[in-house]
Design a protein around this motif. Sequence first.
Motif, PDB file in Angstrom:
ATOM      1  N   PRO A 119       0.798  -1.231   0.000  1.00 49.18           N
ATOM      2  CA  PRO A 119       0.000   0.000   0.000  1.00 49.18           C
ATOM      3  C   PRO A 119       0.826   1.274   0.000  1.00 49.18           C
ATOM      4  O   PRO A 119       0.267   2.373  -0.026  1.00 49.18           O
ATOM      5  CB  PRO A 119      -0.780  -0.115   1.314  1.00 49.18           C
ATOM      6  CG  PRO A 119       0.176  -0.824   2.231  1.00 49.18           C
ATOM      7  CD  PRO A 119       0.920  -1.810   1.345  1.00 49.18           C
ATOM      8  N   PHE A 144      -7.053  -2.508   3.864  1.00 50.36           N
ATOM      9  CA  PHE A 144      -7.279  -1.535   2.799  1.00 50.36           C
ATOM     10  C   PHE A 144      -8.446  -1.894   1.880  1.00 50.36           C
ATOM     11  O   PHE A 144      -8.656  -1.251   0.856  1.00 50.36           O
ATOM     12  CB  PHE A 144      -6.004  -1.359   1.974  1.00 50.36           C
ATOM     13  CG  PHE A 144      -4.952  -0.546   2.675  1.00 50.36           C
ATOM     14  CD1 PHE A 144      -4.829   0.810   2.440  1.00 50.36           C
ATOM     15  CD2 PHE A 144      -4.090  -1.137   3.585  1.00 50.36           C
ATOM     16  CE1 PHE A 144      -3.869   1.570   3.093  1.00 50.36           C
ATOM     17  CE2 PHE A 144      -3.125  -0.392   4.243  1.00 50.36           C
ATOM     18  CZ  PHE A 144      -3.012   0.966   3.999  1.00 50.36           C
ATOM     19  N   CYS A 195      -3.802   1.368  -7.307  1.00 50.42           N
ATOM     20  CA  CYS A 195      -4.715   1.928  -6.319  1.00 50.42           C
ATOM     21  C   CYS A 195      -4.149   3.263  -5.830  1.00 50.42           C
ATOM     22  O   CYS A 195      -3.295   3.286  -4.930  1.00 50.42           O
ATOM     23  CB  CYS A 195      -4.888   0.974  -5.142  1.00 50.42           C
ATOM     24  SG  CYS A 195      -5.589  -0.634  -5.574  1.00 50.42           S
ATOM     25  N   LEU A 228      -7.678   4.714  -2.732  1.00 46.20           N
ATOM     26  CA  LEU A 228      -7.505   3.612  -1.796  1.00 46.20           C
ATOM     27  C   LEU A 228      -7.753   4.041  -0.363  1.00 46.20           C
ATOM     28  O   LEU A 228      -8.378   3.325   0.424  1.00 46.20           O
ATOM     29  CB  LEU A 228      -6.076   3.063  -1.927  1.00 46.20           C
ATOM     30  CG  LEU A 228      -5.663   1.927  -1.010  1.00 46.20           C
ATOM     31  CD1 LEU A 228      -6.443   0.660  -1.340  1.00 46.20           C
ATOM     32  CD2 LEU A 228      -4.159   1.665  -1.126  1.00 46.20           C
ATOM     33  N   CYS A 229      -7.239   5.234  -0.013  1.00 43.68           N
ATOM     34  CA  CYS A 229      -7.323   5.768   1.336  1.00 43.68           C
ATOM     35  C   CYS A 229      -6.895   7.229   1.268  1.00 43.68           C
ATOM     36  O   CYS A 229      -6.697   7.769   0.180  1.00 43.68           O
ATOM     37  CB  CYS A 229      -6.423   4.972   2.287  1.00 43.68           C
ATOM     38  SG  CYS A 229      -4.696   4.963   1.755  1.00 43.68           S
ATOM     39  N   LEU A 279     -10.867   5.144   4.723  1.00 42.81           N
ATOM     40  CA  LEU A 279      -9.732   4.816   5.579  1.00 42.81           C
ATOM     41  C   LEU A 279      -8.763   5.999   5.626  1.00 42.81           C
ATOM     42  O   LEU A 279      -8.302   6.483   4.587  1.00 42.81           O
ATOM     43  CB  LEU A 279      -9.007   3.579   5.052  1.00 42.81           C
ATOM     44  CG  LEU A 279      -7.735   3.142   5.799  1.00 42.81           C
ATOM     45  CD1 LEU A 279      -8.071   2.709   7.223  1.00 42.81           C
ATOM     46  CD2 LEU A 279      -7.021   2.019   5.054  1.00 42.81           C
ATOM     47  N   LYS A 319      -4.179  -6.529   2.815  1.00 45.61           N
ATOM     48  CA  LYS A 319      -5.331  -6.431   1.923  1.00 45.61           C
ATOM     49  C   LYS A 319      -6.618  -6.135   2.694  1.00 45.61           C
ATOM     50  O   LYS A 319      -7.424  -5.291   2.285  1.00 45.61           O
ATOM     51  CB  LYS A 319      -5.484  -7.718   1.117  1.00 45.61           C
ATOM     52  CG  LYS A 319      -4.422  -7.926   0.054  1.00 45.61           C
ATOM     53  CD  LYS A 319      -4.689  -9.186  -0.752  1.00 45.61           C
ATOM     54  CE  LYS A 319      -3.675  -9.354  -1.880  1.00 45.61           C
ATOM     55  NZ  LYS A 319      -3.925 -10.564  -2.691  1.00 45.61           N
ATOM     56  N   GLN A 367      -5.105   7.532   6.972  1.00 45.35           N
ATOM     57  CA  GLN A 367      -3.772   7.196   7.454  1.00 45.35           C
ATOM     58  C   GLN A 367      -3.177   8.404   8.183  1.00 45.35           C
ATOM     59  O   GLN A 367      -3.334   9.542   7.727  1.00 45.35           O
ATOM     60  CB  GLN A 367      -2.846   6.813   6.301  1.00 45.35           C
ATOM     61  CG  GLN A 367      -3.163   5.492   5.644  1.00 45.35           C
ATOM     62  CD  GLN A 367      -1.990   4.970   4.839  1.00 45.35           C
ATOM     63  OE1 GLN A 367      -0.916   4.697   5.387  1.00 45.35           O
ATOM     64  NE2 GLN A 367      -2.173   4.825   3.537  1.00 45.35           N
ATOM     65  N   GLY A 374      -0.482   0.445  -3.888  1.00 44.26           N
ATOM     66  CA  GLY A 374      -1.025   1.754  -3.571  1.00 44.26           C
ATOM     67  C   GLY A 374       0.038   2.800  -3.879  1.00 44.26           C
ATOM     68  O   GLY A 374       1.156   2.707  -3.369  1.00 44.26           O
ATOM     69  N   HIS A 387      -5.373   3.817   9.830  1.00 43.35           N
ATOM     70  CA  HIS A 387      -4.186   3.005   9.555  1.00 43.35           C
ATOM     71  C   HIS A 387      -2.945   3.809   9.901  1.00 43.35           C
ATOM     72  O   HIS A 387      -2.820   4.972   9.505  1.00 43.35           O
ATOM     73  CB  HIS A 387      -4.119   2.586   8.088  1.00 43.35           C
ATOM     74  CG  HIS A 387      -2.928   1.739   7.764  1.00 43.35           C
ATOM     75  ND1 HIS A 387      -2.855   0.404   8.104  1.00 43.35           N
ATOM     76  CD2 HIS A 387      -1.740   2.049   7.176  1.00 43.35           C
ATOM     77  CE1 HIS A 387      -1.698  -0.088   7.707  1.00 43.35           C
ATOM     78  NE2 HIS A 387      -0.991   0.893   7.152  1.00 43.35           N
ATOM     79  N   VAL A 404      -3.508   6.581  -3.821  1.00 41.41           N
ATOM     80  CA  VAL A 404      -3.803   7.139  -2.507  1.00 41.41           C
ATOM     81  C   VAL A 404      -4.173   8.608  -2.702  1.00 41.41           C
ATOM     82  O   VAL A 404      -3.517   9.318  -3.464  1.00 41.41           O
ATOM     83  CB  VAL A 404      -2.589   7.006  -1.578  1.00 41.41           C
ATOM     84  CG1 VAL A 404      -2.849   7.686  -0.228  1.00 41.41           C
ATOM     85  CG2 VAL A 404      -2.234   5.533  -1.369  1.00 41.41           C
TER      86      VAL A 404
END
Length: 417
Positions: free
Chosen positions: A60, A355, A121, A147-148, A175, A352, A177, A91, A229, A123
């Motif tokens: 990620p 995320f 993916c 993704l986040c 999500l 996985k 971070q 990611g 995360h 970010v």
Amino acid sequence: MKLLIKSAILVDANSKHHLKKRDLLIENGKISRIAAQIKDDQIKQLKLDNLHISPGWFDPSVSFGEPGYEERETIANGLNVAAWSGFTTVGINTNTNPIPDTKSGIEYIKTKGSNHAVEVCPVGALTVQSEGVDLAELYDMQQEGALCFYDHKKPISNPNLLKIALQYAHDFDGLVQSFPLEAGLARKGVANEHVNATRLGLKGIPALSEEVQLSRDLQILEYTGGKLHIPTISTAGSVDLIKNAQAKGLQVSCSVSVNNLVMTDEVLEQFDTRYKLMPPLRTEKDRKALIKGLSTGVISGVTSDHNPIDVEHKQTEFDHAYFGSIGLESCFGALNRVLGTEETVKSLTGLKQAFGIPTVTLDEGQKADLTLFNPDSDWIFGRPDIRSGSYNAAMIGWPMKGRVYGVYCGKKLLLSQ
């Protein structure tokens, strides 16, 4: 396309074929048959020495540079490197120019990677221009496929901003971070604050700077709810904090960089800027605690933390050099040497769930999302092994165990040779 993979040992604890030697027949991107022996001379066959196969690996936290820093790495070459290193999904971080803080930024990255077998993916930045002041267009980016949300390697200094982000993202299951670093404690540090940094005259980044920020973030998460995360923890204290938060039922996951599982701050002896990393390399006590946290499931998985840096910003005085190392090419070999094959596969697929990446198993009817490797070869990682556009590799000269053959994903077979 049909492909018959011969005599492969399957590494997947969730499959009934775990650690068994099998033939796999792939048709139209799916595993149509698994058996001890499949005979069909009309189908393209793949035979490789000591072949092992696992579900495709996921990282990620990969940086490629493009857009804006193509001299470091392009998306096209970066995805090839990811495939040759065993990763079927990556990611892509926000340390680009422009920073992807709108849906158009996410769309650009997805479009650039759309023709590749490796799944891209993007970010999305948490704040506008990753400046830590105003929230970016989180919902719109999520709808576009982000993704986040993460300001890469930048701590969220404003606690109210993190609170609002978690509350807002909670409404659409986003999500967030948060990089664990209290900037006021880290200040202008360049290495772990410990005996080695003091002896070498390097400004220190104390473990306290990570743990204070992490403790704050976990308290905010407990108040707001949502999903958080924590990328690349590096201290024994952080493992304990995450463990306690998970015991309370908080939705918090975390990762660890392969660098912090393999190396310690003792390598700083030669002032080699390849070892200037963020988070910094810590002590042997921290390294062992991270390995234990990984084995017990407190840490969800491992990232290569791949971050290409151009020569001008890496080959300079230690204080002025940029933080970061490339890591895709050396990730498996270094990790396998420390953890062993089964634990390594678990650690490279374990993120996985955190995320929201669909997991596949090595069973009939499943999507063929596969990593192919030989776990037993011993070798030394050197510059000729680097496929990335940059060469700032902390692992040069380090012993490796196991080599990646490539991947089968996106209905394509991509081999490293």
